[in-house]
Design a protein around this motif. Structure first.
Motif, mmCIF file in Angstrom:
data_model
loop_
_atom_site.group_PDB
_atom_site.id
_atom_site.type_symbol
_atom_site.label_atom_id
_atom_site.label_comp_id
_atom_site.label_asym_id
_atom_site.label_seq_id
_atom_site.Cartn_x
_atom_site.Cartn_y
_atom_site.Cartn_z
ATOM 1 N N HIS A 110 0.854 -1.188 0.000
ATOM 2 C CA HIS A 110 0.000 0.000 0.000
ATOM 3 C C HIS A 110 0.888 1.235 0.000
ATOM 4 C CE1 HIS A 110 -3.595 -2.405 0.864
ATOM 5 N NE2 HIS A 110 -2.899 -3.013 1.814
ATOM 6 N N ASP A 111 0.288 2.345 -0.355
ATOM 7 C CA ASP A 111 0.981 3.622 -0.213
ATOM 8 C C ASP A 111 0.677 4.170 1.174
ATOM 9 O OD1 ASP A 111 2.018 3.597 -2.809
ATOM 10 O OD2 ASP A 111 0.172 4.466 -3.633
ATOM 11 N N TYR A 112 1.714 4.541 1.889
ATOM 12 C CA TYR A 112 1.553 5.017 3.262
ATOM 13 C C TYR A 112 1.983 6.479 3.351
ATOM 14 C CZ TYR A 112 1.232 0.035 4.307
ATOM 15 O OH TYR A 112 0.871 -1.295 4.329
ATOM 16 N N ARG A 113 1.156 7.282 3.993
ATOM 17 C CA ARG A 113 1.451 8.704 4.130
ATOM 18 C C ARG A 113 2.224 9.013 5.407
ATOM 19 N NH1 ARG A 113 -0.756 11.815 0.473
ATOM 20 N NH2 ARG A 113 -0.333 13.657 1.752
ATOM 21 N N GLU A 114 2.122 8.117 6.394
ATOM 22 C CA GLU A 114 2.822 8.334 7.657
ATOM 23 C C GLU A 114 3.485 7.038 8.104
ATOM 24 O OE1 GLU A 114 0.709 10.226 10.811
ATOM 25 O OE2 GLU A 114 -0.421 11.551 9.490
ATOM 26 N N ILE A 115 4.577 7.191 8.821
ATOM 27 C CA ILE A 115 5.319 6.032 9.283
ATOM 28 C C ILE A 115 4.473 5.176 10.213
ATOM 29 C CG2 ILE A 115 6.379 7.056 11.348
ATOM 30 C CD1 ILE A 115 8.242 4.988 8.739
ATOM 31 N N LYS A 164 12.142 -3.494 4.949
ATOM 32 C CA LYS A 164 12.147 -3.090 3.541
ATOM 33 C C LYS A 164 11.084 -2.023 3.281
ATOM 34 C CE LYS A 164 13.708 -7.566 1.732
ATOM 35 N NZ LYS A 164 13.289 -8.763 0.958
ATOM 36 N N LYS A 165 9.901 -2.220 3.859
ATOM 37 C CA LYS A 165 8.823 -1.246 3.646
ATOM 38 C C LYS A 165 9.165 0.095 4.275
ATOM 39 C CE LYS A 165 5.011 -0.412 1.658
ATOM 40 N NZ LYS A 165 4.857 -0.610 0.204
ATOM 41 N N LEU A 166 9.776 0.067 5.434
ATOM 42 C CA LEU A 166 10.166 1.312 6.092
ATOM 43 C C LEU A 166 11.245 2.036 5.294
ATOM 44 C CD1 LEU A 166 10.200 0.051 9.788
ATOM 45 C CD2 LEU A 166 8.596 1.699 8.807
ATOM 46 N N PHE A 167 12.218 1.284 4.759
ATOM 47 C CA PHE A 167 13.239 1.910 3.922
ATOM 48 C C PHE A 167 12.618 2.503 2.650
ATOM 49 C CE2 PHE A 167 16.924 -0.373 6.009
ATOM 50 C CZ PHE A 167 17.601 0.793 6.337
ATOM 51 N N GLU A 168 11.641 1.806 2.090
ATOM 52 C CA GLU A 168 10.918 2.339 0.935
ATOM 53 C C GLU A 168 10.305 3.689 1.273
ATOM 54 O OE1 GLU A 168 7.818 0.058 -0.915
ATOM 55 O OE2 GLU A 168 9.127 -1.682 -1.118
ATOM 56 N N TYR A 169 9.655 3.744 2.424
ATOM 57 C CA TYR A 169 8.994 4.977 2.859
ATOM 58 C C TYR A 169 10.011 6.103 3.031
ATOM 59 C CZ TYR A 169 6.535 8.255 5.898
ATOM 60 O OH TYR A 169 6.000 9.399 6.433
ATOM 61 N N TYR A 170 11.078 5.842 3.764
ATOM 62 C CA TYR A 170 12.075 6.883 4.015
ATOM 63 C C TYR A 170 12.741 7.312 2.703
ATOM 64 C CZ TYR A 170 11.734 6.079 9.042
ATOM 65 O OH TYR A 170 11.294 5.987 10.337
ATOM 66 N N GLY A 171 13.021 6.350 1.829
ATOM 67 C CA GLY A 171 13.635 6.683 0.558
ATOM 68 C C GLY A 171 12.746 7.553 -0.298
ATOM 69 N N TYR A 172 11.458 7.241 -0.296
ATOM 70 C CA TYR A 172 10.502 8.009 -1.104
ATOM 71 C C TYR A 172 10.442 9.446 -0.609
ATOM 72 C CZ TYR A 172 6.028 9.838 -2.704
ATOM 73 O OH TYR A 172 5.065 10.635 -3.240
ATOM 74 N N PHE A 173 10.312 9.602 0.698
ATOM 75 C CA PHE A 173 10.171 10.961 1.227
ATOM 76 C C PHE A 173 11.473 11.732 1.134
ATOM 77 C CE2 PHE A 173 6.168 9.438 2.769
ATOM 78 C CZ PHE A 173 5.372 10.570 2.684
ATOM 79 N N HIS A 174 12.612 11.032 1.222
ATOM 80 C CA HIS A 174 13.897 11.723 1.054
ATOM 81 C C HIS A 174 14.019 12.258 -0.368
ATOM 82 C CE1 HIS A 174 18.137 12.653 1.521
ATOM 83 N NE2 HIS A 174 18.365 12.016 0.372
ATOM 84 N N THR A 175 13.650 11.389 -1.335
ATOM 85 C CA THR A 175 13.714 11.815 -2.736
ATOM 86 C C THR A 175 12.724 12.929 -3.012
ATOM 87 O OG1 THR A 175 14.366 9.582 -3.374
ATOM 88 C CG2 THR A 175 13.521 11.011 -5.118
ATOM 89 N N ASP A 176 11.531 12.775 -2.429
ATOM 90 C CA ASP A 176 10.464 13.735 -2.652
ATOM 91 C C ASP A 176 10.825 15.112 -2.118
ATOM 92 O OD1 ASP A 176 7.736 14.198 -3.594
ATOM 93 O OD2 ASP A 176 7.275 14.582 -1.492
ATOM 94 N N GLN A 195 -0.088 -1.209 10.538
ATOM 95 C CA GLN A 195 -0.407 -2.297 9.616
ATOM 96 C C GLN A 195 0.375 -3.554 9.959
ATOM 97 O OE1 GLN A 195 -2.671 -2.787 7.581
ATOM 98 N NE2 GLN A 195 -2.074 -3.785 5.679
ATOM 99 N N ALA A 196 1.614 -3.389 10.438
ATOM 100 C CA ALA A 196 2.433 -4.540 10.812
ATOM 101 C C ALA A 196 1.761 -5.358 11.902
ATOM 102 C CB ALA A 196 3.817 -4.075 11.281
ATOM 103 N N ALA A 197 1.211 -4.694 12.914
ATOM 104 C CA ALA A 197 0.529 -5.410 13.999
ATOM 105 C C ALA A 197 -0.701 -6.136 13.473
ATOM 106 C CB ALA A 197 0.145 -4.439 15.107
#
Length: 366
Positions: free
Chosen positions: A98-103, A352-364, A109-111
């Protein structure tokens, strides 16, 4: 210390009891053990294990069940994580897709996913990093006496709260206060922000504002909420699967225990360093960023409510973004081999999902 044969028998008793929920007798073991041992020899070895406190006799049958000490020996010395079936791996990937807007959305979702996969109660804690910084603060008027305050951090946390303001804090003062916060505090670690909030910021506000009444409390409140560790619990109702009708009062007390965020750090043993009961893991691959997995049992909680429960915890590491944790709470007789293998894989996928999130927002943001 059990002999090699006694350890093999203990491991088989744990496996069979966890799978069936039934006490294990010598005849059952004779048919299940990987080597041929007579029923009489098995009974003799079981007697030694019982004398050592590793198994105990069930009151309703002649079979034996693992004791807490037996489980502890099994977890420390005998357990082998099982491989996760491909369909389970695919389900994890699909549920995280999914696309996540917040960490916090990912951590929550993990829980949910973990409780669904295991039918136990799952707890998740997002990555905490002492170097998390304040990245922005803004205030939006909602009406004559209400505003929404929005605060963001470098961890991807966005906290928004609606506040009622007094007439003493007019619009111009509010805008000046927000500018001072952004000029003086953005880019600083949260701990430094908290310090300056009670040292330098009050002095600056008093110099440039007609009145800052209520503003410091407002900003301090939203900052506290944004910086707080957020725990998420999935599958509370799964606890119902493991209690008898006469244990409902105990279940109610456990529910209340899980509702207290002040209790969860102690439950998850967050203040303790890794101990000898950590389960040794295979060498890490390049993509495996998985901290130690540990299991706590019964009286190791120092809480009588959890005397019949086990807690499997897995710490995970997200590089510079900090460390977090996932956990499973269930009966002592959980299938540990399967669950430990699952926790290893699940932690990998979460990271992996958390790194995806951080990478996306860093690039953004760049």
């Amino acid at each position: 210390m059990p002999t090699k044969r006694q350890a093999m028998i203990l491991a088989e008793i744990v496996r069979i009891y966890n799978e069936t929920g039934q006490p294990v007798g010598s005849k059952t073991l004779m048919n299940q053990l990987p080597i041929h041992i007579s029923s009489a020899t098995i009974r003799n070895e079981m007697a030694v294990l019982e004398d050592d406190g590793l198994i105990t006799k069930n009151h309703t049958s002649s079979g034996r069940v693992p004791s807490t000490a037996g489980y502890r020996y099994y977890l420390d010395n005998l357990v082998q994580p099982s491989a996760v079936p491909r369909p389970v791996f695919d389900k994890i990937a699909q549920n995280f897709n999914h696309d996540y807007r917040e960490i916090d959305d990912i951590v929550k979702q993990a829980a949910t996913i973990l409780s669904s996969l295991t039918n136990y109660t799952a707890i998740s804690l997002g990555p905490e990093n002492a170097q998390v910084t304040l990245t922005g603060f803004r205030v939006i008027p909602l009406g004559s006496d209400q505003i929404i305050a929005i605060l963001a951090t470098s961890a991807g946390t966005v906290e928004s709260r609606v506040y009622r303001i007094t007439g003493q804090l007019d619009t111009d003062d509010l805008e000046k206060a927000v500018r001072i916060i952004n000029d003086q505090l953005v880019g600083l670690p949260i701990n430094q922000v908290k310090t300056k909030l009670v040292t330098e910021i009050p002095r600056l506000l008093s110099q440039y504002l007609h009145s800052a009444t209520g503003f410091l409390d407002l900003f301090g409140d939203v900052l506290k909420r944004a910086a707080a560790q957020h725990y998420y619990i999935g599958g509370r109702s799964n606890l119902l699967n493991f209690v008898q009708p006469d244990e409902l009062d105990q279940l109610k007390s456990i529910y209340q225990l899980l509702d207290k965020e002040s209790v969860l750090p102690s439950l998850l043993d967050l203040d303790q360093a890794a101990t000898d009961d950590e389960i040794k893991q295979p060498p890490m691959t390049d993509h495996r960023i998985l901290g130690p997995i540990s299991v706590r049992l019964g009286d190791e909680f120092n809480n009588s409510l959890l005397s019949d429960y086990g807690l499997i915890t897995a710490k995970y590491h997200v590089g510079q973004h900090g460390d977090g944790m996932i956990a499973i709470l269930g009966p002592t007789s959980m299938p540990y081999s399967q669950l430990i293998g699952l926790m290893q894989l699940f932690s990998d996928e979460l990271v992996k999902k958390l790194f995806e999130y951080y990478g996306y927002f860093h690039t953004d943001d760049s």
